[in-house]
Design an enzyme around this catalytic site. Structure first.
Site, PDB file in Angstrom:
ATOM      1  N   HIS A 166      -8.220  -5.681   0.096  1.00 46.71           N
ATOM      2  CA  HIS A 166      -6.304  -4.686   0.065  1.00 46.71           C
ATOM      3  C   HIS A 166      -5.755  -5.398   1.669  1.00 46.71           C
ATOM      4  CE1 HIS A 166      -4.375  -1.455  -0.030  1.00 46.71           C
ATOM      5  NE2 HIS A 166      -4.176  -0.868   0.634  1.00 46.71           N
TER       6      HIS A 166
ATOM      7  N   SER B 221       0.848  -1.601   0.026  1.00 44.78           N
ATOM      8  CA  SER B 221       0.350  -0.119  -0.547  1.00 44.78           C
ATOM      9  C   SER B 221       1.125   1.415  -0.118  1.00 44.78           C
ATOM     10  CB  SER B 221      -0.971   0.305   0.944  1.00 44.78           C
ATOM     11  OG  SER B 221      -1.795   0.563   1.003  1.00 44.78           O
TER      12      SER B 221
HETATM   13  C1  GTR Z   1      -5.788   4.726   1.649  1.00 46.04           C
HETATM   14  C2  GTR Z   1      -4.969   5.178   0.335  1.00 46.04           C
HETATM   15  C3  GTR Z   1      -3.922   4.694  -0.678  1.00 46.04           C
HETATM   16  C4  GTR Z   1      -2.943   3.489   0.707  1.00 46.04           C
HETATM   17  C5  GTR Z   1      -3.876   2.922   1.390  1.00 46.04           C
HETATM   18  C6  GTR Z   1      -2.727   2.245   2.759  1.00 46.04           C
HETATM   19  O1  GTR Z   1      -6.182   5.712   2.571  1.00 46.04           O
HETATM   20  O2  GTR Z   1      -5.578   6.265  -0.584  1.00 46.04           O
HETATM   21  O3  GTR Z   1      -3.544   5.435  -1.338  1.00 46.04           O
HETATM   22  O4  GTR Z   1      -1.633   4.010   0.399  1.00 46.04           O
HETATM   23  O5  GTR Z   1      -4.087   3.970   2.467  1.00 46.04           O
HETATM   24  O6  GTR Z   1      -1.693   2.680   2.633  1.00 46.04           O
HETATM   25  O7  GTR Z   1      -3.699   1.250   3.588  1.00 46.04           O
END
Ligand code: GTR
Length: 431
Positions: free
Chosen positions: A412, A271
């Site tokens: 995710h 992420s």
């Molecule tokens: C979210 C962000 C993403 C991603 C994520 C993370 O809120 O919008 O770009 O990086 O966080 O790091 O878990």
């Protein structure tokens, strides 16, 4: 008018940071047919229009040019070694019977003696026991600290600032005993060790707390001549640059540790830390394998696609991740001289793995796939092969050679499925 009677778009306008990004996830575009037409900047054409047709011209001309463009427009310029000076490594603990005797665990404190106001970073390194040669090593930052990565109860709790999270046992921005092992599923240490690989990790907050003002208490302020009073200018490094810097300092340490083969390093991140791993891998060629796990916007995803998270959203929610200039491409992606296939190509000819998750539409799985596809011409110059296909593969069907990709079932996250692929990939390419 009370807050509850405000229309939804006005409430969203009041939100900042993570809350803003979360609110946007509900209303963003997820429809391919609504992506405006776009043209990607040409990978093999220099700023003055010269076509790059050899590996040599890539390495000597285009790669430095692209690195400079990413510094200028996206992540900012990493200061040179003269700025931070000497780097000190202190091995503070060695435990030979970690993970039920399967590994040796070391803690290493990395500090900058010329900049003592920076508290330094705590590296946790697991090395498989019983190997006849130095181990290849995965290097990656964590969201929750070493105590969150490991299931071993004797790992010291990080005392640094942490993002608020009830589920992760964070109280008053600090970890507690309840925070232990909250990231362990993303770091299957036993599985990695069983494959003969070492793992080195550090808490990203050791470098800088992850919020808009975090830099004032972090390395960026320490290394700036104006300290926390500095005003961040176009081209200066953002938090992702600083976190990536930490990964390179771990590589520096590993070069001094005879138990690890520092010529066989894989950099990995998830992420926002996947964006970090891509930027670390782009700059530091000691990482022979680069892994992007669900890095999304600002990472592997094509910025011009405007699906899921966009440049406008990310630079509003997390302006501190990037250099100031990146914000000017909010709703104006076409003006940016780079797109993120070029970030992937900066790893060439080293091996790179891009992983998506099918439910992670916020990160734009197809855009992550496409950046690897459009990075391929750089690899071809070196006689290296990319995906071998041009359409996104079926779920849970990894593809590729020096550029590899999968989109797995689920959300995710980093799962053992992801790690199974990374282990195979790293062992194939780190030879
Ligand atoms: C979210 C962000 C993403 C991603 C994520 C993370 O809120 O919008 O770009 O990086 O966080 O790091 O878990």
């Amino acid at each position: 008018m009370s807050r509850t009677t405000l229309p939804i778009f006005m409430i969203t306008a009041l939100l900042v940071g993570e809350d803003f990004a979360e609110a946007q996830q509900k209303t963003a575009n997820y429809d391919e047919s609504k992506i405006p037409r776009y043209t990607l900047p040409e990978l093999l054409k220099t700023q003055v229009g010269k076509t790059i047709s050899t590996a040599e011209a890539w390495a000597n001309t285009r790669r430095p040019e692209l690195l400079a463009l990413f510094e200028q427009h996206v992540f900012g310029k990493t200061p040179t070694a003269a700025t931070w000076g000497k780097v000190d490594f202190k091995v503070t603990q060695v435990k030979n019977d970690a993970l039920n005797g399967k590994a040796t665990r070391k803690f290493i404190h990395i500090s900058l003696p010329e900049h003592p106001t920076w508290q330094g970073m705590e590296v946790m390194l697991y090395i498989p026991n019983g190997l006849s040669q130095p181990a290849p090593c995965f290097v990656g930052p964590s969201f929750g600290g070493n105590h969150a990565v490991s299931t071993e109860k004797d790992v010291p709790l990080s005392t640094r600032w942490m993002r608020a999270s009830k589920e992760k046992g964070v109280v008053d921005s600090r970890a507690t005993e309840d925070s232990r092992a909250n990231e362990a599923s993303r770091w299957p240490l036993e599985m990695i060790i069983a494959q003969g690989c070492a793992v080195a990790t550090y808490y990203y907050g050791d470098i800088e707390p992850d919020h808009t003002d975090g830099w004032k208490e972090g390395l960026r302020a320490v290394l700036s001549k104006d300290g926390a009073a500095a005003e961040w200018k176009d081209g200066q490094w953002g938090a992702i640059g600083a976190w990536a810097w930490g990964l390179s300092r771990i590589a520096d340490y590993l070069e001094t540790d005879a138990d690890v083969n520092a010529k066989h390093l894989a950099v990995i991140g998830h992420s926002r830390l996947g964006k970090t791993s891509l930027w670390a891998g782009a700059q530091d060629q000691r990482f022979g394998v680069v892994i992007s796990n669900n890095s999304g916007e600002g990472g592997a995803a094509i910025m011009r696609r405007n699906i899921g998270e966009t440049t406008a959203i990310i630079t509003k929610a997390f302006p501190h991740w990037f250099t100031k200039t990146y914000t000017s491409y909010s709703n104006n992606d076409a003006a940016c001289p780079i797109d993120h296939h070029m970030l992937i190509a900066l790893a060439a000819p080293r091996a790179i793995y891009i992983a998506s998750a099918v439910e992670d539409t916020w990160a734009d799985p197809k855009g992550e796939f496409l950046s690897g596809l459009h990075a391929e011409p750089a690899y071809t110059l070196f006689g290296k092969k990319g995906y071998g296909i041009s359409e996104q593969p079926a779920i849970d069907s990894p593809v590729g050679d020096s550029i590899a990709y999968h989109v797995r079932t689920g959300k995710h996250d980093v799962t053992s499925y992801d790690w199974e692929q990374y282990l195979k990939f790293a062992k194939k390419h780190l030879k």
